[in-house]
Design a protein around this motif. Structure first.
Motif, PDB file in Angstrom:
ATOM      1  N   ALA A   1     -30.488   4.291   7.690  1.00 13.42           N
ATOM      2  CA  ALA A   1     -29.605   5.510   6.986  1.00 13.42           C
ATOM      3  C   ALA A   1     -28.088   5.458   7.451  1.00 13.42           C
ATOM      4  N   GLU A   2     -27.759   4.878   8.646  1.00 11.31           N
ATOM      5  CA  GLU A   2     -26.392   4.809   8.776  1.00 11.31           C
ATOM      6  C   GLU A   2     -25.763   3.560   7.870  1.00 11.31           C
ATOM      7  N   ARG A   3     -26.519   2.765   7.707  1.00  9.16           N
ATOM      8  CA  ARG A   3     -25.882   1.657   6.971  1.00  9.16           C
ATOM      9  C   ARG A   3     -25.164   1.927   5.494  1.00  9.16           C
ATOM     10  N   PRO A   4     -24.270   1.669   5.215  1.00  5.58           N
ATOM     11  CA  PRO A   4     -23.604   2.335   3.705  1.00  5.58           C
ATOM     12  C   PRO A   4     -24.290   1.328   2.783  1.00  5.58           C
ATOM     13  N   ASP A   5     -24.588   2.334   1.639  1.00  5.21           N
ATOM     14  CA  ASP A   5     -25.162   1.745   0.566  1.00  5.21           C
ATOM     15  C   ASP A   5     -24.153   0.978  -0.501  1.00  5.21           C
ATOM     16  N   ASP A   6     -24.375  -0.563  -0.369  1.00  4.93           N
ATOM     17  CA  ASP A   6     -23.797  -1.078  -1.617  1.00  4.93           C
ATOM     18  C   ASP A   6     -22.404  -0.576  -1.886  1.00  4.93           C
ATOM     19  N   VAL A   7     -21.644  -1.257  -0.706  1.00  7.56           N
ATOM     20  CA  VAL A   7     -20.040  -0.514  -1.059  1.00  7.56           C
ATOM     21  C   VAL A   7     -19.350  -1.678  -1.766  1.00  7.56           C
ATOM     22  N   GLU A   8     -19.055  -0.843  -2.827  1.00 15.44           N
ATOM     23  CA  GLU A   8     -18.271  -1.703  -3.875  1.00 15.44           C
ATOM     24  C   GLU A   8     -16.882  -2.068  -3.427  1.00 15.44           C
ATOM     25  N   PRO A   9     -16.438  -3.247  -3.568  1.00 12.17           N
ATOM     26  CA  PRO A   9     -15.059  -3.745  -3.228  1.00 12.17           C
ATOM     27  C   PRO A   9     -13.815  -3.089  -3.746  1.00 12.17           C
ATOM     28  N   GLU A  10     -13.045  -3.178  -2.686  1.00 12.55           N
ATOM     29  CA  GLU A  10     -11.722  -2.411  -3.345  1.00 12.55           C
ATOM     30  C   GLU A  10     -11.216  -2.692  -4.635  1.00 12.55           C
ATOM     31  N   VAL A  11     -10.886  -2.241  -5.702  1.00 11.53           N
ATOM     32  CA  VAL A  11     -10.279  -2.529  -6.765  1.00 11.53           C
ATOM     33  C   VAL A  11      -8.652  -2.552  -6.534  1.00 11.53           C
ATOM     34  N   LYS A  12      -8.194  -3.590  -6.727  1.00  8.28           N
ATOM     35  CA  LYS A  12      -6.493  -3.657  -6.646  1.00  8.28           C
ATOM     36  C   LYS A  12      -5.768  -2.894  -7.969  1.00  8.28           C
ATOM     37  N   THR A  13      -5.196  -1.746  -7.892  1.00 10.25           N
ATOM     38  CA  THR A  13      -4.672  -1.096  -8.972  1.00 10.25           C
ATOM     39  C   THR A  13      -3.119  -1.832  -9.438  1.00 10.25           C
ATOM     40  N   GLY A  14      -2.743  -2.222  -8.520  1.00  8.01           N
ATOM     41  CA  GLY A  14      -1.080  -2.643  -8.867  1.00  8.01           C
ATOM     42  C   GLY A  14      -1.050  -4.162  -8.552  1.00  8.01           C
ATOM     43  N   PRO A  15       0.061  -4.541  -8.746  1.00  4.99           N
ATOM     44  CA  PRO A  15       0.419  -5.983  -8.460  1.00  4.99           C
ATOM     45  C   PRO A  15       0.129  -6.465  -6.840  1.00  4.99           C
ATOM     46  N   SER A  16      -0.218  -7.694  -6.593  1.00  6.03           N
ATOM     47  CA  SER A  16      -0.277  -7.984  -4.981  1.00  6.03           C
ATOM     48  C   SER A  16       1.019  -8.250  -4.601  1.00  6.03           C
ATOM     49  N   GLU A  17       0.977  -8.121  -3.274  1.00  9.57           N
ATOM     50  CA  GLU A  17       2.161  -8.430  -2.352  1.00  9.57           C
ATOM     51  C   GLU A  17       2.882  -9.854  -2.884  1.00  9.57           C
ATOM     52  N   LEU A  18       2.225 -10.756  -3.258  1.00  8.48           N
ATOM     53  CA  LEU A  18       2.514 -11.998  -3.559  1.00  8.48           C
ATOM     54  C   LEU A  18       3.357 -12.171  -5.059  1.00  8.48           C
ATOM     55  N   ASP A  19       2.610 -11.131  -5.993  1.00  8.18           N
ATOM     56  CA  ASP A  19       3.373 -10.981  -7.186  1.00  8.18           C
ATOM     57  C   ASP A  19       4.640 -10.261  -7.000  1.00  8.18           C
ATOM     58  N   VAL A  20       4.676  -9.426  -6.240  1.00  9.97           N
ATOM     59  CA  VAL A  20       5.993  -8.502  -5.988  1.00  9.97           C
ATOM     60  C   VAL A  20       7.147  -9.514  -5.296  1.00  9.97           C
ATOM     61  N   LEU A  21       6.669 -10.456  -4.470  1.00  5.58           N
ATOM     62  CA  LEU A  21       7.700 -11.383  -3.876  1.00  5.58           C
ATOM     63  C   LEU A  21       8.204 -12.251  -5.082  1.00  5.58           C
ATOM     64  N   ILE A  22       7.284 -12.644  -5.700  1.00  4.38           N
ATOM     65  CA  ILE A  22       7.638 -13.522  -6.966  1.00  4.38           C
ATOM     66  C   ILE A  22       8.819 -13.217  -7.912  1.00  4.38           C
ATOM     67  N   GLU A  23       8.437 -11.806  -8.188  1.00  5.38           N
ATOM     68  CA  GLU A  23       9.237 -11.040  -9.200  1.00  5.38           C
ATOM     69  C   GLU A  23      10.903 -10.821  -8.603  1.00  5.38           C
ATOM     70  N   ILE A  24      10.659 -10.675  -7.161  1.00  4.85           N
ATOM     71  CA  ILE A  24      11.936 -10.385  -6.421  1.00  4.85           C
ATOM     72  C   ILE A  24      12.898 -11.907  -6.433  1.00  4.85           C
ATOM     73  N   ARG A  25      11.970 -12.967  -6.077  1.00  3.26           N
ATOM     74  CA  ARG A  25      12.448 -14.224  -6.050  1.00  3.26           C
ATOM     75  C   ARG A  25      13.275 -14.706  -7.234  1.00  3.26           C
ATOM     76  N   ASP A  26      12.485 -14.346  -8.457  1.00  2.00           N
ATOM     77  CA  ASP A  26      13.034 -14.578  -9.855  1.00  2.00           C
ATOM     78  C   ASP A  26      14.158 -13.866 -10.232  1.00  2.00           C
ATOM     79  N   ALA A  27      14.103 -12.496  -9.992  1.00  2.00           N
ATOM     80  CA  ALA A  27      15.333 -11.774 -10.107  1.00  2.00           C
ATOM     81  C   ALA A  27      16.499 -12.239  -9.464  1.00  2.00           C
ATOM     82  N   LEU A  28      16.533 -12.661  -8.280  1.00  2.00           N
ATOM     83  CA  LEU A  28      17.583 -13.128  -7.610  1.00  2.00           C
ATOM     84  C   LEU A  28      18.018 -14.361  -8.055  1.00  2.00           C
ATOM     85  N   ARG A  29      17.148 -15.293  -8.561  1.00  3.00           N
ATOM     86  CA  ARG A  29      17.731 -16.450  -9.184  1.00  3.00           C
ATOM     87  C   ARG A  29      18.427 -16.383 -10.432  1.00  3.00           C
ATOM     88  N   LYS A  30      18.466 -15.229 -11.315  1.00  4.49           N
ATOM     89  CA  LYS A  30      18.964 -15.062 -12.195  1.00  4.49           C
ATOM     90  C   LYS A  30      20.391 -14.275 -11.896  1.00  4.49           C
TER      91      LYS A  30
END
Length: 143
Positions: free
Chosen positions: A114-143
């Motif tokens: 009863a205490e065990r959670p029922d089939d917990v769905e994995p968290e869905v990422k709604t936005g870009p990942s941290e890596l994606d943001v860092l890549i965008e910042i890098r690309d913006a600095l190169r320009k």
């Protein structure tokens, strides 16, 4: 002193303990009935109906034919060493302990399920990942 007693009784732990004792007494009646009315007859079938409660020794002198039962010997005032009653009490203890163990084990498993959670769905990422943001910042600095 009455106020102290009232405060003591009003504490939650005392009330929980009282409820536990009452439920424990009712549970004792259920387990005793289970053992004596259901389990012991089945065990009696396998053991041929052996009842150790008739096994006793009279300490001291006994009449020529002896006593037909422990109750008769005790009623006559004889000192009786009732080893059979003791053995039956030990056997009943182990049966009751086994039944209580199985009940507690089952309740613990149900509680854990009863205490065990029922089939917990994995968290869905709604936005870009941290890596994606860092890549965008890098690309913006190169320009």
């Amino acid at each position: 002193m009455i106020r102290e007693f009232r405060d003591f009784i009003a504490k939650g732990n005392v009330m929980d303990m009282a409820v536990g004792i009452i439920v424990g007494a009712a549970f004792t009646a259920i387990v005793t009935s289970l053992v004596s009315d259901l389990i012991n007859p089945v065990i009696g079938i396998f053991t041929g109906g052996i009842d150790f409660s008739g096994w006793f020794y009279v300490l001291g002198t006994a009449p020529e034919g002896g006593y037909p039962s422990v109750a008769a010997a005790q009623e006559a005032g004889a000192a009786v060493f009732a080893i059979g009653n003791f053995l039956m009490a030990v056997i009943n203890f182990f049966i009751v302990a086994g039944v209580v163990f199985m009940l507690v084990r089952t309740v613990n498993r149900i509680k854990a399920a009863a205490e065990r959670p029922d089939d917990v769905e994995p968290e869905v990422k709604t936005g870009p990942s941290e890596l994606d943001v860092l890549i965008e910042i890098r690309d913006a600095l190169r320009k």
